[in-house]
Structure formats: structure tokens, C-alpha cells
Scaffold this active site. Structure first.
Site, PDB file in Angstrom:
ATOM      1  N   CYS A  34       0.856  -1.216  -0.145  1.00 15.52           N
ATOM      2  CA  CYS A  34       0.108   0.163  -0.052  1.00 15.52           C
ATOM      3  C   CYS A  34       0.754   1.222  -0.005  1.00 15.52           C
ATOM      4  CB  CYS A  34      -0.825  -0.012   1.276  1.00 15.52           C
ATOM      5  SG  CYS A  34      -1.909  -1.292   1.349  1.00 15.52           S
ATOM      6  N   CYS A 103      -4.001   7.760   6.489  1.00 15.26           N
ATOM      7  CA  CYS A 103      -2.762   7.842   6.845  1.00 15.26           C
ATOM      8  C   CYS A 103      -2.920   8.110   8.288  1.00 15.26           C
ATOM      9  CB  CYS A 103      -1.853   9.049   6.452  1.00 15.26           C
ATOM     10  SG  CYS A 103      -1.338   8.806   4.664  1.00 15.26           S
TER      11      CYS A 103
END
Lengths: 145, 399
Positions: A34, A103
Site C-alpha cells: 500500500c 494515513c
């Protein structure tokens, strides 16, 4: 500019980068596939987080959220750190673009993973709120799925 | 910012050249007439438009009547693919097979996917690790119902130049229409529609010193695709909408200028590009992406293991360097670029990509500055990367 001044500040001048040699808890989340991996190191004295360091492979917001999250838990109690949410990290950075919110999720999960490791090292049961959605896997990447 | 700005992203867009700008300016103010109007005042625009068409055609070895102005490369790509499909439908073939590649620009890829939803079958040919399409694979993919082959001339991310002439010969021998997206090639390498044996070719003005918002589709006579855009019947009824006269004039002037200076400029650019390649591909766990020699003269592209591309770009930006990356994080997607995955890079490595594309205004000193800054930023990011083993000097992953 994609990011707020605060995100850029934490990206360009990240706080608490590094490792702690004799950490009391270490947690790593994310997945190289990712493109984001965060590793958090905690030093814990009694129930206070006396030091925290991080290492991150990832984009600008991954680095900035790691940095901000470490600042937000340093000197805090474990109980306080456990309540840190990704939304609070994002808010402290004056917001993140929608597609970068994952994030902040990783930053929250990295801290939880490090705290869970702390309990495991002590031989204590890991509190339910520290269990991550994909704990069985080596690298957690719930944000990507 | 205390650093000078170094623009190393010419594959994204370029500045309008002085020549192009000066050619355009009168058409915004003094000569603003609508080319479709009858009075003499408007004739200046009409004349300029036709001159631009002729100028553009001569740079491609095409005939003026084979050039149709569009709003840019994306429209030209859409028109080529959808236009061929519609042309065949008008001839009673409402389905068919299209051959393209896995590394096309999204303007082609997404149009191909759209046609798939409409019932067309599409073969996406793979590329080798240098990003090259195998002409033999194109030939093998041909079926009796194949209506179109579309292969880009040069790749925007890794700079690989495709064997268009060989593929063109195969398409022509099999009597199949051949389109090339030449957005990255036109103005940068010699383009000859006859030599390439293409029936359709897309180009975009702002990639070679022309303005944004203008492009063209070359359509080999007697091919006449049905229009994508309906309206007042401009461009011989093929592409409606009041003509973008300043745009067309600027694009043609820029292309002529680029074509005239190409030979000398490409020697200079290729030397600078190779200096970047020699300096950066030798960093540990770094590699060049794209073909080592069959590549655009200004484009150098890399991957650096253990580093994420967006973070790399942001740090370079802070040093005054404008570049780009195919990492997922530099776009809204979670996956790295389809091009980097197609050349066989694992996701983890593809996230660490960097594209530097040089142009006319990059002197050697700027390349030297880039060569100082990129390794420093890569080391800095690796130092804070949990997937980089500092002592061993390598990534912690086994891929």
C-alpha cells in the site's frame, strides 16, 4: 498546495524520528504494497509514556501524521494515549485531504499496536480497545481494505 | 523559498515559447473574428487557422486536410477510439475487438474500458520490463473482428519509445485501422505518419511549447470518423465548436520551432538525460525505469526502494525541483501507476518512483543540482524508513 501549513511543517521537520533501543513497546502497521508503513517505539515509566519515536515509509501525510501523533502522546498516560483518535490527529494538523485520511488511521493504529506490544511484553492481557482489525496479520493494513 | 525553481516536469506540461506566444497574441485582440463569419475582418482568423493546419501537417508529413483541431490530446484519443467504434457500427458492426496496451495513457485506457462496457472486446497487450510492446504479440492478437489497434508512440511515465513503424506495417498488412497516441512524441522525436503507417494520431499542444487547451487528431484520408462533438459543423463537420484560433496558431508555431531545432536540441537533452541516468540509477537499490536507449530524449525515470514517491517529490519541491511520480500517494488512488506495475515492478517498489523530464530551459547546472539533491533526499527518507536497514544498506523486504 495539497496540504495545510501544519502538515508541511510536520513533514519537513518531523518530530521524534528514530528508534528507541530498549523500547517497552514497539508496533508496526501498514503494508509495503500500500506504500505506507509506520513503526512506533514507546518508552513507558509506570503508566506514563516518557518517550516515543517513529519511523515511517510513506507519503507526506503519513510522515506528518506519525510526527503529530507522537507529539500528542508524549508525556501522556497510557489511558490518555489509548483514546487518541485518527480524527484528532488530522484535526491537529488542520485537516487532511479526504484521500489521505487513511494515513491518520495508520498513525492511530501504530500507537495502539505499540501499546498492545507493551502489554504483551509484560505478559498481560491486551485491552480490547487496542486490538486492531487485522491483528493476526504481520502488517496491519485495515485502512487499505 | 531560497532555491531557484528548476522545472524538470516537461512531460507534464511546458511553458509557451516566445515564438508561439507572439504568433498567438494578435488573435486574442486585433484579429479576434470568428473564422466562420463571412466578412473580411474574420478572414484573418480563417487564414491563420488554415496556415496553422498546413504548418502542423508539414511537421508530421501529413496533408493539411488530414488534421483536425481538438481541445487537446485527451479529446483526440477519445475521438479516435470512440469514432472508430461508431464508424464500424454505422457499417453494421456494432461489436468488435480492439487491441491496445497495458501502458496507455488513461485517455486511451479509460475510453477502451468504456467501449468494453458497450460490448466491445479489448486486448491489453503486456509490455516487457523495459516497457516495450512486442510487434509479434500485436500480430498474434489480431482476430477477424479486430477493428482497431491503438499503441502509444512514447510512454509518458517511463519514456519508452514503441516500435510504431513495425506495428504500423502489421496493421496495414492486415487492413486494420491503427491509432497512436503521440502526445509525448510529437515535438520531441521525428514523427512521420507515412513512415509510421498510422491512420490516426493524437497530439497535444502544451507538451511541446504550445498552449494548453489545443490538440489535434490526424486522420489519414479517406478515413472520416463520425464526430464526437456535434454543433455548428466546424472542421468540415467533424468537430464542432468555434475554432480556437490562437491555440491552433500557437501550437503550430511551437511545433515548427521544435521540429527545426530538434536535431541539435535532442543531442543536448539526451546527454543531460544520460547524465541523470548515470548519476541516479547507480544509487544502491535504485534503477532506471523504461528502456535504457529507446527513450524520449528528455525523460529519465527511476525507482528508489524504501522511499515513497510523494514524500520524495515534496522534499524536492522544498529544494526548488519540480518533478513527478507514479506513486499511489501522488494521486487519489491506492495503487501505484499501471505503467510501473506493467513493467513488472512490485507494488512496494513502484511506490518509490521519480520522473524527471527535461526541456529547453534546463542548463547543465540544473542537472548537476538535481544530481546533488536527489541522492540526499533519498538517503534522508531511507533513514526514517522502517523498511530500510541502515547498517546493511538495503531494504528489509524480500520481494
Amino acid at each position: 498546495m495539497l496540504y495545510s501549513d501544519k502538515v508541511m511543517d510536520h513533514f519537513e521537520h518531523p518530530r521524534n524520528v528514530g528508534e528507541i533501543a530498549e523500547a517497552d513497546g514497539v508496533g508496526q502497521v501498514g503494508n509495503p504494497k500500500c506504500g505506507d508503513i509506520m513503526k512506533m517505539y514507546l518508552k513507558i515509566d509506570g503508566d506514563v509514556i516518557t518517550d516515543v519515536k517513529f519511523k515511517t515509509f510513506g507519503c507526506g501525510s503519513a510522515i506528518a501524521t506519525s510526527s503529530m501523533a507522537t507529539e500528542m502522546i508524549k508525556g501522556k498516560t497510557i489511558a490518555e494515549a489509548m483514546t487518541l483518535t485518527n480524527a484528532a490527529v488530522a484535526e491537529a494538523l488542520d485537516g487532511l485531504p479526504a484521500h489521505k485520511m487513511h494515513c491518520s488511521v495508520l498513525a492511530e493504529e501504530a500507537i495502539k499496536a505499540a501499546l498492545a506490544d507493551y502489554y504483551r511484553r509484560k505478559g498481560e492481557e491486551v485491552p480490547a480497545e487496542l486490538r486492531l482489525p487485522c491483528e493476526e496479520e504481520e502488517h496491519c493494513c485495515s485502512a487499505c481494505h | 523559498m531560497s532555491h531557484p525553481m528548476i522545472y524538470a516536469d516537461h512531460a507534464a506540461t511546458t511553458a509557451v515559447t516566445d515564438t508561439a506566444l507572439n504568433a498567438m497574441l494578435p488573435h486574442f485582440t486585433a484579429a479576434y473574428g470568428n473564422p466562420s463569419s463571412l466578412y473580411r475582418f474574420a478572414q484573418e482568423g480563417k487564414t491563420a487557422l488554415e496556415q496553422a493546419r498546413a504548418q502542423l501537417a508539414s511537421c508530421l508529413n501529413a496533408r493539411p486536410e488530414e488534421i483536425y483541431f481538438t481541445s487537446g490530446g485527451t479529446e483526440a484519443d477519445n475521438w479516435a477510439l470512440r469514432g472508430v467504434a461508431e464508424l464500424m457500427a454505422l457499417k453494421g458492426k456494432s461489436t468488435g475487438h480492439i487491441i491496445t496496451t497495458a501502458i496507455e495513457h488513461h485517455a486511451v485506457l479509460h475510453t477502451a474500458q468504456y467501449l468494453e462496457k458497450k460490448g466491445y472486446e479489448v486486448t491489453y497487450l503486456p509490455v516487457d520490463r523495459d516497457g516495450l510492446v512486442d510487434p509479434a504479440a500485436v500480430e498474434q492478437a489480431i482476430r477477424p473482428d479486430t477493428i482497431l489497434i491503438s499503441v502509444m508512440a512514447a510512454n509518458n511515465e517511463i519514456g519508452t519509445i514503441q516500435p510504431i513503424q513495425e506495428i504500423g506495417a502489421i496493421a496495414r498488412a492486415n487492413k486494420i485501422l491503427f491509432h497512436t497516441d503521440a502526445v509525448q512524441a510529437v515535438g520531441h522525436i521525428p514523427v512521420d505518419v507515412e513512415e509510421w503507417q498510422v491512420d490516426l494520431l493524437s497530439l497535444s499542444g502544451h507538451k511541446f511549447g504550445g498552449p494548453k487547451g489545443i490538440g489535434a487528431l490526424y486522420m489519414k484520408k479517406p478515413l472520416r470518423l463520425p464526430p464526437l462533438i456535434q454543433g455548428g459543423g466546424q472542421e468540415k463537420g467533424r468537430r464542432s465548436g468555434t475554432e480556437n484560433v490562437p491555440g491552433a496558431v500557437g501550437m503550430a508555431a511551437a511545433l515548427q520551432e521544435a521540429a527545426e531545432g530538434m536535431e541539435a536540441e535532442n543531442v543536448r537533452l539526451a546527454a543531460l538525460r544520460d547524465k541523470l541516468i548515470d548519476g541516479l540509477s547507480v544509487l544502491p537499490y535504485a534503477r532506471l525505469t523504461g528502456h535504457p536507449t529507446r527513450r524520449l530524449p528528455g525523460t529519465a525515470s527511476f525507482v528508489f526502494e524504501g522511499v515513497e514517491g510523494e514524500a520524495l517529490l515534496l522534499h524536492l519541491d522544498a529544494k526548488g525541483i519540480c518533478a513527478s511520480s507514479g506513486s499511489a500517494c501522488s494521486s487519489a488512488s491506492l495503487d501505484p501507476s499501471h505503467v510501473l506495475l506493467s513493467i513488472g515492478l512490485p507494488h512496494a517498489i513502484a511506490h518509490g518512483s521519480l520522473r524527471l523530464s527535461l526541456g529547453a530551459k534546463n542548463p547543465e547546472e540544473e542537472v548537476d543540482y538535481i544530481l546533488e539533491q536527489v541522492p540526499a533526499v533519498v538517503s534522508y527518507l531511507r533513514e526514517m524508513s522502517p523498511v530500510w536497514d541502515k547498517e546493511a544498506g538495503k531494504p528489509t523486504w524480500e520481494l
